[in-house]
Design a protein around this motif. Sequence first.
Motif, PDB file in Angstrom:
ATOM      1  N   ILE A  69      47.629 133.780  -1.097  1.00  0.00           N
ATOM      2  CA  ILE A  69      46.868 133.757   0.144  1.00  0.00           C
ATOM      3  C   ILE A  69      47.428 134.771   1.143  1.00  0.00           C
ATOM      4  O   ILE A  69      48.562 135.235   1.014  1.00  0.00           O
ATOM      5  N   CYS A  95      33.359 137.284   5.234  1.00  0.00           N
ATOM      6  CA  CYS A  95      32.431 136.424   4.469  1.00  0.00           C
ATOM      7  C   CYS A  95      31.392 137.274   3.751  1.00  0.00           C
ATOM      8  O   CYS A  95      31.061 137.017   2.584  1.00  0.00           O
ATOM      9  N   GLN A 146      33.611 131.282   0.704  1.00  0.00           N
ATOM     10  CA  GLN A 146      34.581 130.379   0.073  1.00  0.00           C
ATOM     11  C   GLN A 146      36.011 130.901   0.127  1.00  0.00           C
ATOM     12  O   GLN A 146      36.947 130.179  -0.223  1.00  0.00           O
ATOM     13  N   TYR A 147      36.222 132.137   0.593  1.00  0.00           N
ATOM     14  CA  TYR A 147      37.566 132.709   0.615  1.00  0.00           C
ATOM     15  C   TYR A 147      38.130 132.900   2.029  1.00  0.00           C
ATOM     16  O   TYR A 147      39.231 133.439   2.179  1.00  0.00           O
ATOM     17  N   ALA A 162      40.796 137.625  -2.771  1.00  0.00           N
ATOM     18  CA  ALA A 162      39.694 136.760  -3.209  1.00  0.00           C
ATOM     19  C   ALA A 162      39.614 136.705  -4.734  1.00  0.00           C
ATOM     20  O   ALA A 162      39.409 135.633  -5.317  1.00  0.00           O
ATOM     21  N   THR A 207      42.842 132.962  -0.385  1.00  0.00           N
ATOM     22  CA  THR A 207      42.050 132.950   0.845  1.00  0.00           C
ATOM     23  C   THR A 207      42.702 133.833   1.899  1.00  0.00           C
ATOM     24  O   THR A 207      43.897 134.117   1.839  1.00  0.00           O
ATOM     25  N   THR A 263      39.353 131.443   5.835  1.00  0.00           N
ATOM     26  CA  THR A 263      39.927 130.246   6.455  1.00  0.00           C
ATOM     27  C   THR A 263      40.375 130.581   7.882  1.00  0.00           C
ATOM     28  O   THR A 263      40.075 131.651   8.405  1.00  0.00           O
ATOM     29  N   ASN A 315      38.096 125.277   1.988  1.00  0.00           N
ATOM     30  CA  ASN A 315      38.629 126.394   1.196  1.00  0.00           C
ATOM     31  C   ASN A 315      40.136 126.275   1.009  1.00  0.00           C
ATOM     32  O   ASN A 315      40.663 126.497  -0.092  1.00  0.00           O
ATOM     33  N   LYS A 346      33.593 124.778   5.012  1.00  0.00           N
ATOM     34  CA  LYS A 346      34.423 125.541   4.069  1.00  0.00           C
ATOM     35  C   LYS A 346      35.517 126.312   4.802  1.00  0.00           C
ATOM     36  O   LYS A 346      36.689 126.243   4.443  1.00  0.00           O
TER      37      LYS A 346
END
Length: 335
Positions: free
Chosen positions: A179, A238, A244-245, A204, A209, A247, A324, A319
Amino acid sequence: MDFTEKRLHEAAIIIDAVCPLLEDQGRIADYRAGGLTAIAPTVGVWDGAMVTLRTIGAWHKLLRERDDLILVRIAADIRKAKALGKTGIIMHFQGPAPIEDSLDLVDAFKALGVGVMQLAYNVKNRLGDGCEERTDAGLSRFGLQVVERMNQARMIVDCSHTGVRTTMDAIEYSSAPVIISHANAKSVYPSPRNISDELIKAIAKSGGTIGVVGFPGFVSGDKRPTIDQFIDHIAYMCDLVGTQYITLGIDYYGGQSPYVDERAATRMYERALANNSWSPKAYPAPPHYYPAGIETPKTMLALTEALLRRGFTAEDIRKIYGENLLRIYENIWGE
């Protein structure tokens, strides 16, 4: 604000993965006021094992004394905190100095609850190079061994503040997702602390993330960035790799406005320049105003409202806010 926005905010699991503001444990109240489910105090950066142990001991004492806090060791601890109206505490190292030259200290700190460790903080160390270092030589032999031991101990590899090649090496050699807990998109604003499209895609692809950060010098060139400039980074990343990746790693810290006056902030800033942990190019001089509307963690509801105005769906927001990172935590720490 309408009832739908408030209800979404209250129902979501919200994780801020980088919270150096919690050097002052009294600031937990600000995160609770903002509806945060889990927060990640920085319990180690530059100090060696002995000083870091004292910091961790102070957190364990607080966790023992307060019934509204839960030490997060596995993903289920965060879901439990949400269900019980408590706050999850995720211990985070913003650099590998606490492990000194010992791989066994990775296991020792994991046993004490440290779930995430950055490989660098801007400059060179025994593992590899930071993102502001003159060179970027990749992971050292010891760095490779640390990544392997982190994988074995189920500690998350965090490449925030880490050099590009060092990060790419970590992605290549880690058996678990890597991450970047807090960095913005260089294509949106070209701070030396922000990351390229190539690096965003590589993280990703590893299953990891990227956490969007609110420090003003990473958001825009404006002294007082807007909440939409903050969301520009979320929207860009995004669009680039998928919701989904992405945060949150907002990175509220004790030297920002309104927590200290400008004189105290300037003293802190000058110390950071003097010890080479910060550079003027990446870190503009204070005062540091976080994006308007979310200047502190207390008003995080404003981010939910702004994301909905920008067209993010409730599913997108859930998410980004927590699901996520929960996927990463389940994968590495266990469910």
